[in-house]
Design a protein around this motif. Sequence first.
Motif, PDB file in Angstrom:
ATOM      1  N   CYS A   1      -9.138   3.636   7.147  1.00  0.00           N
ATOM      2  CA  CYS A   1      -8.404   2.572   7.827  1.00  0.00           C
ATOM      3  C   CYS A   1      -7.826   3.125   9.125  1.00  0.00           C
ATOM      4  CB  CYS A   1      -7.271   2.049   6.952  1.00  0.00           C
ATOM      5  SG  CYS A   1      -7.827   1.193   5.480  1.00  0.00           S
TER       6      CYS A   1
ATOM      7  N   ASP B   1      -8.240  -7.308   5.742  1.00  0.00           N
ATOM      8  CA  ASP B   1      -7.407  -6.241   6.294  1.00  0.00           C
ATOM      9  C   ASP B   1      -8.064  -5.809   7.601  1.00  0.00           C
ATOM     10  OD1 ASP B   1      -6.201  -3.796   6.977  1.00  0.00           O
ATOM     11  OD2 ASP B   1      -5.844  -3.284   4.878  1.00  0.00           O
TER      12      ASP B   1
ATOM     13  N   CYS C   1      -8.500  -1.932   8.108  1.00  0.00           N
ATOM     14  CA  CYS C   1      -9.559  -1.299   7.310  1.00  0.00           C
ATOM     15  C   CYS C   1     -10.918  -1.949   7.541  1.00  0.00           C
ATOM     16  CB  CYS C   1      -9.216  -1.364   5.827  1.00  0.00           C
ATOM     17  SG  CYS C   1      -7.756  -0.413   5.384  1.00  0.00           S
TER      18      CYS C   1
END
Length: 116
Positions: free
Chosen positions: A20, A86, A89
């Motif tokens: 990430c 996300d 990520c």
Amino acid sequence: MKGLFLVLLITLQGFVQGACLTRGTGDMGIIVERASGSILVIDTSAHKVLSRVEGLGDLSHASAVFSRDERYAYVFGRDGGLTKIDILCGKIVKRVLQGGNSIGGAFSQDGKLVAV
């Protein structure tokens, strides 16, 4: 030797965290690719693509909203799919089918309720 160990440790932490990004999200955005059912996560300052997230279903009339901390994008698809992404990520956190033929949605200010 101690410096080499520290570099190795930092590198391994990146693998454990799943690669990430560790940065702010203020200049990040998304581009909906309707035909392919995917989104691009972009850096609007550097004008470059950071990642592509696929498997989002029918995005012919997709809309998106961001979480208050701007880490997550919630994509509402035409097939009734609601996908939490996300953006640091570049991956899907959760996807649910909440009703067919929907267009758009919104979250309450505290993030506990969703209107579709």
